[in-house]
Design a protein around this motif. Sequence first.
Motif, short mmCIF file in Angstrom:
data_model
loop_
_atom_site.label_atom_id
_atom_site.label_comp_id
_atom_site.label_asym_id
_atom_site.label_seq_id
_atom_site.Cartn_x
_atom_site.Cartn_y
_atom_site.Cartn_z
N MET A 1 78.65 25.00 -9.71
CA MET A 1 79.19 24.17 -10.96
C MET A 1 80.31 23.58 -10.85
N LEU A 2 81.12 23.89 -9.98
CA LEU A 2 82.68 23.19 -9.65
C LEU A 2 82.35 21.93 -8.80
N PRO A 3 81.63 21.96 -7.93
CA PRO A 3 81.49 20.57 -7.25
C PRO A 3 81.07 19.59 -8.41
N GLY A 4 80.04 19.97 -9.28
CA GLY A 4 79.45 18.74 -9.85
C GLY A 4 80.42 18.43 -10.87
N MET A 5 81.44 19.36 -11.57
CA MET A 5 82.63 19.20 -12.35
C MET A 5 83.57 18.30 -11.81
N ILE A 6 83.82 18.36 -10.56
CA ILE A 6 84.85 17.27 -9.82
C ILE A 6 84.33 16.11 -9.69
N VAL A 7 82.99 15.92 -9.32
CA VAL A 7 82.32 14.55 -9.06
C VAL A 7 82.37 14.01 -10.50
N PHE A 8 81.77 14.83 -11.56
CA PHE A 8 81.98 14.27 -12.88
C PHE A 8 83.35 13.67 -13.39
N ALA A 9 84.23 14.48 -13.00
CA ALA A 9 85.73 14.14 -13.46
C ALA A 9 86.18 13.01 -12.71
N LEU A 10 85.90 12.87 -11.37
CA LEU A 10 86.15 11.85 -10.67
C LEU A 10 85.49 10.73 -11.23
N GLY A 11 84.26 10.53 -11.51
CA GLY A 11 83.52 9.54 -12.17
C GLY A 11 84.41 8.94 -13.42
N LEU A 12 84.60 9.90 -14.37
CA LEU A 12 85.49 9.42 -15.41
C LEU A 12 86.58 8.83 -15.42
N VAL A 13 87.23 9.46 -14.24
CA VAL A 13 88.79 8.81 -14.11
C VAL A 13 88.56 7.49 -13.46
N THR A 14 87.92 7.07 -12.80
CA THR A 14 87.47 5.68 -12.29
C THR A 14 86.84 4.75 -13.26
N LEU A 15 86.21 5.19 -14.22
CA LEU A 15 85.60 4.44 -15.19
C LEU A 15 86.60 4.14 -16.60
N VAL A 16 86.87 5.48 -17.09
CA VAL A 16 87.39 5.44 -18.50
C VAL A 16 88.83 4.85 -18.57
N SER A 17 89.65 5.20 -17.67
CA SER A 17 91.16 4.94 -17.93
C SER A 17 91.19 3.50 -17.63
N PRO A 18 90.74 2.90 -16.50
CA PRO A 18 90.56 1.43 -16.45
C PRO A 18 90.08 0.70 -17.33
N LEU A 19 88.87 1.08 -18.12
CA LEU A 19 88.25 0.22 -19.07
C LEU A 19 89.03 0.35 -20.22
N THR A 20 90.04 1.37 -20.73
CA THR A 20 90.51 1.47 -21.85
C THR A 20 91.90 0.57 -21.65
N ALA A 21 92.50 0.77 -20.67
CA ALA A 21 93.61 -0.03 -20.35
C ALA A 21 93.11 -1.66 -20.38
N ALA A 22 91.92 -2.08 -19.96
CA ALA A 22 91.53 -3.47 -19.93
C ALA A 22 91.40 -3.81 -21.38
N VAL A 23 90.54 -2.99 -22.18
CA VAL A 23 90.22 -3.41 -23.42
C VAL A 23 91.65 -3.57 -24.27
N LEU A 24 92.62 -2.61 -24.13
CA LEU A 24 93.90 -2.52 -24.97
C LEU A 24 94.72 -3.87 -24.51
N ALA A 25 94.65 -4.12 -23.27
CA ALA A 25 95.61 -5.38 -22.52
C ALA A 25 94.96 -6.66 -23.06
N ALA A 26 93.61 -6.89 -23.15
CA ALA A 26 92.91 -7.75 -23.58
C ALA A 26 93.16 -8.24 -24.89
N ALA A 27 93.44 -7.20 -25.90
CA ALA A 27 93.61 -7.75 -27.42
C ALA A 27 95.21 -8.10 -27.73
N PRO A 28 95.31 -8.82 -28.40
CA PRO A 28 96.83 -9.21 -28.81
C PRO A 28 97.41 -8.04 -29.60
N VAL A 29 98.81 -8.01 -29.40
CA VAL A 29 99.45 -6.63 -29.88
C VAL A 29 99.21 -6.43 -31.27
N ARG A 30 99.11 -7.23 -32.25
CA ARG A 30 98.93 -7.09 -33.42
C ARG A 30 97.37 -6.49 -33.78
#
Length: 98
Positions: A1-30
């Motif tokens: 179970m642990l190896p699968g969870m680690i791979v899943f977590a690594l996948g989320l880290v490589t996808l979610v953080s950059p995507l969220t940062a890009a979405v928020l950076a692309a929008a005007p501050v207001r």
Amino acid sequence: MLPGMIVFALGLVTLVSPLTAAVLAAAPVRHAGVASGVNNAVARASSLLAVAALPAVVGLSGDDYLHPSTMTVGYHAALLWCAGLLAAGGLISWVGLG
């Protein structure tokens, strides 16, 4: 179970953080709040779609849920689909957001 969870977590880290940062950076501050809300709504909708669509994609339906061997095969297939989609999303984010 642990190896699968680690791979899943690594996948989320490589996808979610950059995507969220890009979405928020692309929008005007207001519009940062709206961008965050849309980002969260799309994430929730895609999660619901994955839960609803994955059983059909791997061929589970009807009485299949009553047979442990069929469920095991379907579960393994669903995990492979998820791993592939997370890897694809990570690559797309890496290339598209770079």
